[in-house]
Design an enzyme around this catalytic site. Structure first.
Site, PDB file in Angstrom:
ATOM      1  N   MET A 139      -3.357   0.437   2.440  1.00 24.03           N
ATOM      2  CA  MET A 139      -3.601   1.834   2.050  1.00 24.03           C
ATOM      3  C   MET A 139      -4.698   2.450   2.903  1.00 24.03           C
ATOM      4  SD  MET A 139      -3.150   2.172  -2.092  1.00 24.03           S
ATOM      5  CE  MET A 139      -4.362   0.925  -2.532  1.00 24.03           C
ATOM      6  N   HIS A 140      -5.727   1.660   3.221  1.00 20.99           N
ATOM      7  CA  HIS A 140      -6.789   2.157   4.097  1.00 20.99           C
ATOM      8  C   HIS A 140      -6.235   2.549   5.471  1.00 20.99           C
ATOM      9  CE1 HIS A 140     -10.693   0.558   2.025  1.00 20.99           C
ATOM     10  NE2 HIS A 140     -10.048   1.460   1.314  1.00 20.99           N
ATOM     11  N   ASP A 141      -5.313   1.723   5.981  1.00 21.10           N
ATOM     12  CA  ASP A 141      -4.716   2.037   7.284  1.00 21.10           C
ATOM     13  C   ASP A 141      -4.005   3.384   7.250  1.00 21.10           C
ATOM     14  OD1 ASP A 141      -5.628  -0.360   8.298  1.00 21.10           O
ATOM     15  OD2 ASP A 141      -3.736  -1.433   8.007  1.00 21.10           O
ATOM     16  N   THR A 160      -8.386   5.862  -0.035  1.00 11.85           N
ATOM     17  CA  THR A 160      -8.059   5.096  -1.229  1.00 11.85           C
ATOM     18  C   THR A 160      -9.083   3.985  -1.473  1.00 11.85           C
ATOM     19  OG1 THR A 160      -6.560   3.817   0.178  1.00 11.85           O
ATOM     20  CG2 THR A 160      -5.590   5.557  -1.198  1.00 11.85           C
TER      21      THR A 160
END
Length: 248
Positions: free
Chosen positions: A228-230, A136
């Site tokens: 979101m990256h996680d 994302t």
């Protein structure tokens, strides 16, 4: 050897930041990040300047994260918040003009949109290509694109990760001037010359007022992008996409 980031006075009160990391094609190399941080620090401490023009070299404005940086993000060894590239123009006290004479890619395009004024090139490509790799968007892209381009076009750019020529974006009704590449800097200079006629204190006061909602709203969105990256960087296939698709 030329400097990766060059500061040059373009007239009384006008300072140009030129990004020219030819080795990395203006991806966010450590040299480019450090050079931009130093440049904006110099500008902040110099009361002679009233307006900044941020530009790139040849066909490149800014190209986003390096492949190594993206792989480090995928491995959980880094976060894009380790530098504040995305907010340097926003937090600069005086107005910033992004003269995007060349391609603006991923976080590089988002960084340019955080300026107070934007000038695009008809021939160049602009893209938020994060989803091309399966993760994302970051760099405040999910915040600044809807603010500057409108929700419909922003959603399309963010979700599809397509490339758009400046001429196509102009036809889509973006609210920025789009001119031939060789005229981008000239157009930015004409705009800068109208700004330097005003008192510096008034420029600073009005910019503070106009961008206050952006400065206040950005941190919460950055937190959401990191979350979101996680969730998305660790998905199967993301590292393979970064390894095989980067630069294409």
């Amino acid at each position: 050897m030329e400097q990766v980031v060059e500061l040059k006075e373009m007239g009384e009160g006008i300072i140009r930041i030129k990004m020219q990391d030819r080795v990395s094609k203006n991806t966010f190399s450590m040299e480019l990040i450090a050079g931009l941080a130093d440049a904006f620090k110099t500008i902040r401490n110099e009361p002679r300047y009233k307006v900044v023009i941020l530009t790139g070299y040849d066909n490149y404005f800014a190209s986003g994260g390096t492949q190594d940086q993206l792989l480090a993000l995928a491995d959980g060894k880094a976060k894009f918040t380790e530098s504040d590239l995305y907010s340097m123009a926003l937090n600069c006290p005086i107005p910033v003009i992004s003269a995007m004479q060349g391609h603006g890619i991923g976080g590089g395009f988002a960084m340019g949109l955080f300026a107070d004024f934007v000038v695009l090139s008809r021939e160049s490509f602009y893209t938020t290509n994060f989803m091309k790799y399966g993760f994302t968007p970051g760099m405040g892209a999910t915040f600044i694109l809807p603010k500057k381009l409108g929700i419909s076009l922003a959603q399309e750019m963010l979700l599809t990760a397509k490339n758009y020529r400046g001429e196509e974006l102009q036809m889509r009704g973006i609210p920025f001037p789009v001119v031939p590449r060789e005229q981008v800097l000239e157009h930015a200079l004409e705009l800068a010359e109208t700004l330097v006629e005003k008192p510096r204190a008034s420029l600073i006061a009005l910019k503070d007022h106009l961008v206050a909602p952006l400065r206040e709203g950005l941190p919460a969105v950055i937190e959401q992008e990191v979350m979101m990256h996680d969730k998305t960087f660790g998905q199967p296939g993301v590292k393979d996409r970064i390894s095989t698709l980067f630069g294409r």
